[in-house]
Scaffold this active site. Structure first.
Site, PDB file in Angstrom:
ATOM      1  N   ASP A 160       9.726  66.128  38.730  1.00  0.00           N
ATOM      2  CA  ASP A 160      11.030  66.470  38.167  1.00  0.00           C
ATOM      3  C   ASP A 160      11.911  65.221  38.057  1.00  0.00           C
ATOM      4  OD1 ASP A 160      10.429  69.391  38.376  1.00  0.00           O
ATOM      5  OD2 ASP A 160      10.481  68.915  40.508  1.00  0.00           O
ATOM      6  N   HIS A 188      11.767  72.995  44.095  1.00  0.00           N
ATOM      7  CA  HIS A 188      10.943  72.725  42.913  1.00  0.00           C
ATOM      8  C   HIS A 188      10.762  74.053  42.184  1.00  0.00           C
ATOM      9  CE1 HIS A 188       8.020  71.074  40.217  1.00  0.00           C
ATOM     10  NE2 HIS A 188       7.107  71.936  40.611  1.00  0.00           N
TER      11      HIS A 188
END
Length: 333
Positions: A160, A188
């Protein structure tokens, strides 16, 4: 003098991420071009043939840093003496399933793997959890591997983080290596908060604030956040499969920086055990900005948190609290 080989475990090694990851490790992308490795590859019994084929390919590649390959379907055999564990394997989230549906299936997997690491891994073993829900799976692993220090168990939010860097680089038409210090806060999942408030760009005139250069707070607080949050879903829609190459590359980035250190003045995002920093509940595995030195990570302190960021950080923490509660109820059953 040649270094002693490092034993690296990859679970779910016969899967897509594993297939991309193991050659990267064997080529020195994770631990350096002078670091010999012995790969321990683990997968489930139905994948045994594919795992053996992967072992054959690694041998055929004649990789100078690769000093040995173990392909196993037994978690105890795979865990013996390992120094680094990359936990890729888990029960996949299939179409129509939610994270809460996957968790009860992952609890026994990570309980067994944690017990094997507890008994058979090297005392200095470092663990990176990739299988989703990654933050909560890391928490389960910590519960059943009590002798592994909390600071040695992390989860992957570097993918990410890398996505967040690349989105800014694309917007500004600069090379991604000139962008640094974005932050992924929290889980996440789609509640993660990609924060560009402290990010900077290296220009010919020195370091400049990303917010100053983009000059569009609305884009940074809406479209940018959503595009990073939903990037994984966009990739699945495009290739009909989840991220593999980019996930493997991010895993290498995560371990490399953890072991070898982050450049001065640069931080990265890692899912780590909360100590209460930034008002996040202690005991959660939460993504923070960290710097690394001599194999240890430290949460970056003293960053100014505005009202918008506070709201986003608290929302992703709230989701993690719920997931933690669900995981512990699964453990009790």
């Amino acid at each position: 003098m040649e270094k002693d080989a490092v034993r690296v475990l990859v679970t779910g090694a016969a899967g897509q991420i594993g297939y991309a990851l193991v050659p990267m490790i064997a080529r020195g992308i994770m631990l350096g071009l002078d670091q010999p490795v012995i790969l321990h590859m683990l997968d489930i019994e139905p994948a045994a043939k594919a795992l053996e084929g992967l072992k054959m390919e690694l041998i055929d590649a004649a990789l100078p840093l690769l000093q040995g390959v173990i392909a196993a379907t037994d978690v105890i055999e795979a865990s013996k003496g390992i120094n680094i564990a990359v936990m890729v394997g888990g029960f996949p989230c299939k179409e129509g399933m939610e994270r809460k549906d996957v968790m009860p299936r992952n609890v026994p997997i990570f309980k067994a793997q944690a017990s094997a690491l507890e008994q058979h891994a090297a005392p200095d073993c470092k663990v990176l959890v990739i299988a989703n829900p990654a933050n909560t799976n890391a928490l389960i692993l910590k519960e059943y591997a009590p002798s592994i220090p909390a600071k040695s168990i992390t989860c992957l939010t570097r993918l990410d983080h890398n996505r967040a860097l690349s989105h800014i680089a694309e917007r500004l038409n600069v090379h991604v290596s000139n962008v640094k210090n974005v932050i992924i806060w929290g889980n996440h999942s789609s509640t993660q908060y990609p924060d560009a408030s402290h990010a900077i760009v290296i220009t010919s005139n020195g370091e400049k604030s990303v917010r100053e250069l983009i000059a569009d707070d609305h884009w940074l607080d809406t479209e940018y956040v959503a595009s990073v949050q939903q990037r994984g879903a966009a990739i699945i829609k495009a290739r009909k499969l989840s991220s593999a190459l980019s996930a493997a590359s991010a895993a290498c980035d995560h371990i490399r920086d953890w072991i070898l250190g982050t450049p001065e003045g640069t931080w990265v995002s890692m899912g780590v055990y909360s100590d209460g920093s930034y008002g996040i509940e202690p005991g959660l595995i939460y993504s923070f900005p960290v710097t690394c030195q001599k194999g240890e990570w430290s949460i970056v302190q003293g960053l100014n948190i505005n009202e918008f960021s506070r709201e986003k950080m608290d929302a992703t923490a709230k989701e993690l609290v719920k997931e933690k509660s669900l995981a512990y109820s699964c453990l009790a059953n």
